[in-house]
Write a protein that holds these residues in place. Structure first.
Motif, mmCIF file in Angstrom:
data_model
loop_
_atom_site.group_PDB
_atom_site.id
_atom_site.type_symbol
_atom_site.label_atom_id
_atom_site.label_comp_id
_atom_site.label_asym_id
_atom_site.label_seq_id
_atom_site.Cartn_x
_atom_site.Cartn_y
_atom_site.Cartn_z
ATOM 1 N N GLU A 96 0.835 -1.203 0.000
ATOM 2 C CA GLU A 96 0.000 0.000 0.000
ATOM 3 C C GLU A 96 0.869 1.251 0.000
ATOM 4 O O GLU A 96 0.573 2.236 -0.687
ATOM 5 C CB GLU A 96 -0.920 -0.008 1.217
ATOM 6 C CG GLU A 96 -1.877 1.165 1.281
ATOM 7 C CD GLU A 96 -2.798 1.098 2.499
ATOM 8 O OE1 GLU A 96 -3.798 1.835 2.510
ATOM 9 O OE2 GLU A 96 -2.513 0.310 3.433
ATOM 10 N N GLY A 135 -7.514 -10.314 4.870
ATOM 11 C CA GLY A 135 -8.296 -9.092 5.031
ATOM 12 C C GLY A 135 -7.625 -7.902 4.363
ATOM 13 O O GLY A 135 -8.255 -7.136 3.628
ATOM 14 N N ASN A 136 -6.328 -7.745 4.615
ATOM 15 C CA ASN A 136 -5.590 -6.658 3.973
ATOM 16 C C ASN A 136 -5.451 -6.881 2.473
ATOM 17 O O ASN A 136 -5.464 -5.932 1.685
ATOM 18 C CB ASN A 136 -4.208 -6.499 4.613
ATOM 19 C CG ASN A 136 -4.250 -5.670 5.880
ATOM 20 O OD1 ASN A 136 -4.815 -4.587 5.910
ATOM 21 N ND2 ASN A 136 -3.663 -6.192 6.949
ATOM 22 N N TYR A 138 -7.646 -8.308 0.467
ATOM 23 C CA TYR A 138 -8.883 -7.898 -0.192
ATOM 24 C C TYR A 138 -9.071 -6.383 -0.130
ATOM 25 O O TYR A 138 -9.496 -5.756 -1.104
ATOM 26 C CB TYR A 138 -10.097 -8.589 0.428
ATOM 27 C CG TYR A 138 -11.384 -8.130 -0.221
ATOM 28 C CD1 TYR A 138 -11.748 -8.577 -1.493
ATOM 29 C CD2 TYR A 138 -12.218 -7.208 0.413
ATOM 30 C CE1 TYR A 138 -12.898 -8.134 -2.116
ATOM 31 C CE2 TYR A 138 -13.367 -6.750 -0.201
ATOM 32 C CZ TYR A 138 -13.705 -7.216 -1.463
ATOM 33 O OH TYR A 138 -14.834 -6.753 -2.089
ATOM 34 N N ARG A 139 -8.725 -5.780 0.992
ATOM 35 C CA ARG A 139 -8.879 -4.334 1.147
ATOM 36 C C ARG A 139 -8.130 -3.580 0.062
ATOM 37 O O ARG A 139 -8.623 -2.583 -0.467
ATOM 38 C CB ARG A 139 -8.361 -3.909 2.536
ATOM 39 C CG ARG A 139 -8.418 -2.419 2.807
ATOM 40 C CD ARG A 139 -7.951 -2.100 4.229
ATOM 41 N NE ARG A 139 -6.548 -2.393 4.433
ATOM 42 C CZ ARG A 139 -5.544 -1.566 4.156
ATOM 43 N NH1 ARG A 139 -5.803 -0.372 3.623
ATOM 44 N NH2 ARG A 139 -4.290 -1.901 4.396
ATOM 45 N N LEU A 140 -6.958 -4.071 -0.289
ATOM 46 C CA LEU A 140 -6.105 -3.341 -1.227
ATOM 47 C C LEU A 140 -6.315 -3.733 -2.685
ATOM 48 O O LEU A 140 -6.104 -2.911 -3.581
ATOM 49 C CB LEU A 140 -4.633 -3.544 -0.848
ATOM 50 C CG LEU A 140 -4.229 -2.919 0.492
ATOM 51 C CD1 LEU A 140 -2.807 -3.319 0.860
ATOM 52 C CD2 LEU A 140 -4.357 -1.397 0.433
ATOM 53 N N LYS A 142 -9.204 -5.711 -3.834
ATOM 54 C CA LYS A 142 -10.618 -5.981 -4.143
ATOM 55 C C LYS A 142 -10.780 -7.251 -4.990
ATOM 56 O O LYS A 142 -11.791 -7.446 -5.663
ATOM 57 C CB LYS A 142 -11.265 -4.785 -4.855
ATOM 58 C CG LYS A 142 -11.339 -3.533 -3.989
ATOM 59 C CD LYS A 142 -12.162 -3.774 -2.734
ATOM 60 C CE LYS A 142 -12.314 -2.537 -1.869
ATOM 61 N NZ LYS A 142 -11.112 -2.180 -1.125
ATOM 62 N N TRP A 197 -16.442 -7.049 10.445
ATOM 63 C CA TRP A 197 -16.280 -6.768 9.020
ATOM 64 C C TRP A 197 -17.097 -7.759 8.194
ATOM 65 O O TRP A 197 -17.780 -7.378 7.237
ATOM 66 C CB TRP A 197 -14.804 -6.848 8.640
ATOM 67 C CG TRP A 197 -14.516 -6.404 7.238
ATOM 68 C CD1 TRP A 197 -14.223 -5.144 6.816
ATOM 69 C CD2 TRP A 197 -14.499 -7.228 6.060
ATOM 70 N NE1 TRP A 197 -14.004 -5.133 5.448
ATOM 71 C CE2 TRP A 197 -14.171 -6.391 4.963
ATOM 72 C CE3 TRP A 197 -14.714 -8.587 5.826
ATOM 73 C CZ2 TRP A 197 -14.058 -6.877 3.653
ATOM 74 C CZ3 TRP A 197 -14.617 -9.070 4.527
ATOM 75 C CH2 TRP A 197 -14.293 -8.222 3.461
ATOM 76 N N LYS A 201 -19.998 -7.370 5.269
ATOM 77 C CA LYS A 201 -19.677 -7.802 3.916
ATOM 78 C C LYS A 201 -20.569 -8.933 3.429
ATOM 79 O O LYS A 201 -21.008 -8.962 2.270
ATOM 80 C CB LYS A 201 -18.208 -8.231 3.845
ATOM 81 C CG LYS A 201 -17.734 -8.626 2.444
ATOM 82 C CD LYS A 201 -17.775 -7.429 1.508
ATOM 83 C CE LYS A 201 -17.311 -7.783 0.113
ATOM 84 N NZ LYS A 201 -17.387 -6.625 -0.808
#
Length: 409
Positions: A96, A135-136, A138-140, A142, A197, A201
């Motif tokens: 990121e 989790g991270n 997917y967050r970054l 998608k 979360w 979702k």
């Protein structure tokens, strides 16, 4: 006589120049670098150090970094150890920061090493394992390929919820005399982020109900009047009542184990983020007040391993507790009133400066390529004492990224 005067004058001038330039040099040393410079430099260092770590384990496909032994040699773990998700998560934060495709490649590679833990039902750490990594990811990105593991992990964690105790069970057994009937540790608050979360979702309100119930029960039983926390509460499975209150990894049962206080601070900040419940915000503020106002918190804001350790200041500090606190305080500063916000950010900035200094941060390529040194895992058991810890690195990098985003640089 003139020669002597010239000689004296010469040495006088040299002396004055030495004093002027010496003072100027010392003055430069005492001027603090801008916090933005420190954050960016620490992120760049963390990127280079973590790439070295990734390279060092590239041919060992089932292993992840854990800590070092007392000689500084790398100790690894497989996916089932509770810290397995932290190094992949660190790589995602550094991707990121850098938008470096090589880092993304490594982050994905190490994330897949913990994929099997989505089905773990014998402990509560599936949240650490899967949400810090997948989790991270997917967050970054998608990329929906990461979602299945997150959903399955939430289901796995939910199997450990008990409607009588109204908590998620941490471990299946244990205790000094194997006397923990239903142990719940303060660390468990961290894994509620996975459930909260996922509730949003996957449109699964049962995950949210479990997390809220666990947080409420912990609020009722885990905290003392001064807002410090016990480490372990063992519940009676028949009555649902708290039967034993202990601090297994701290100095004694009534002491305030530093990392335990950090887990609680971070956990209730998480719960406020998702629910906006004033009760959770108040608890996070109460814990922050306990930590920040404690007479044994050092000036550099890196806590000793236990706030009540008897040999303070001649004992170990815990960089892992500081990193967790720092990340939590930065987020909490965005929810609270202006006075608290300023105090939390000032403390977080001091922690970033301290952790970024040579006193706590490794040199490039040193100490098995961990970012930080001076972490304390379990001192009473003489386990992982004064060593680097993968979760210290994770929360340090998270804190750096949170601060960078908050300040917009």
């Amino acid at each position: 006589m003139k020669i002597i005067n010239k000689k004296n004058t010469f040495f006088l001038i040299i002396g004055i120049l030495f004093m002027v330039f010496g003072c100027r040099k010392n003055a430069v040393k005492t001027i603090e670098q801008p916090i933005e410079t420190i954050v960016n430099e620490s992120l760049e260092f963390s990127l280079q150090q973590s790439l070295k770590m990734a390279e060092s384990l590239k041919d060992k496909p089932n292993l992840l970094p854990k800590t070092t032994d007392r000689f500084g040699n790398l100790e690894t773990c497989n996916s089932s150890w509770w810290v397995s998700g932290f190094f992949p998560g660190t790589l995602w934060y550094l991707y990121e920061y850098s938008n470096n495709k090589e880092v993304e490649k490594w982050a994905n590679k190490y994330t897949l090493r913990v994929k099997d833990q989505q089905f773990t039902t014998d402990n509560h750490d599936v949240g650490f394992m899967i949400f810090c990594s997948f989790g991270n990811a997917y967050r970054l990105t998608k990329d929906e390929a990461y979602l299945e593991a997150i959903h399955n992990a939430s289901k796995s964690l939910s199997t450990r919820f008990n409607t009588t105790t109204k908590t998620i069970k941490s471990w299946d057994s244990g205790g000094p005399n194997n006397n923990w009937q239903y142990p719940v540790i303060i660390d468990n608050m961290m894994n509620l982020e996975l459930l909260m979360w996922s509730a949003e979702k996957f449109n699964s309100p049962e995950f949210k109900n479990i997390a809220n119930t666990h947080a409420n029960t912990t609020l009722e039983n885990h905290f003392r009047k001064d807002n410090s926390s016990y480490h372990v509460i063992s519940y009676d499975t028949i009555t649902g009542k708290a039967a034993l209150k202990q601090t297994a990894q701290g100095y004694n049962n009534e002491s305030a184990w530093a990392r335990g206080q950090a887990w609680g601070l971070y956990g209730y900040t998480i719960m406020y983020r998702f629910t906006k419940s004033p009760e959770y915000l108040k608890q996070a503020e109460n814990i922050a007040s306990f930590i920040l106002n404690h007479p044994n918190l050092p000036e550099d804001k890196i806590p000793f391993w236990d706030f009540n350790a008897p040999n303070i200041p001649d004992t170990y500090k815990d960089a892992s507790a500081a990193s967790i606190m720092c990340a939590a305080l930065i987020e909490l500063s965005t929810y609270t009133n202006s006075a608290n916000s300023a105090k939390y950010l000032k403390t977080a900035e001091t922690q970033i400066r301290s952790l970024s200094s040579p006193q706590y941060r490794n040199a490039l390529g040193n100490n098995a390529n961990f970012i930080l040194k001076h972490g304390v895992g379990h001192l009473p058991a003489n386990s992982e004492v004064d060593v680097p810890l993968s979760y210290a690195d994770y929360y340090f990098v998270e804190a750096l990224m949170r601060y960078k985003k908050l300040k917009g640089f």
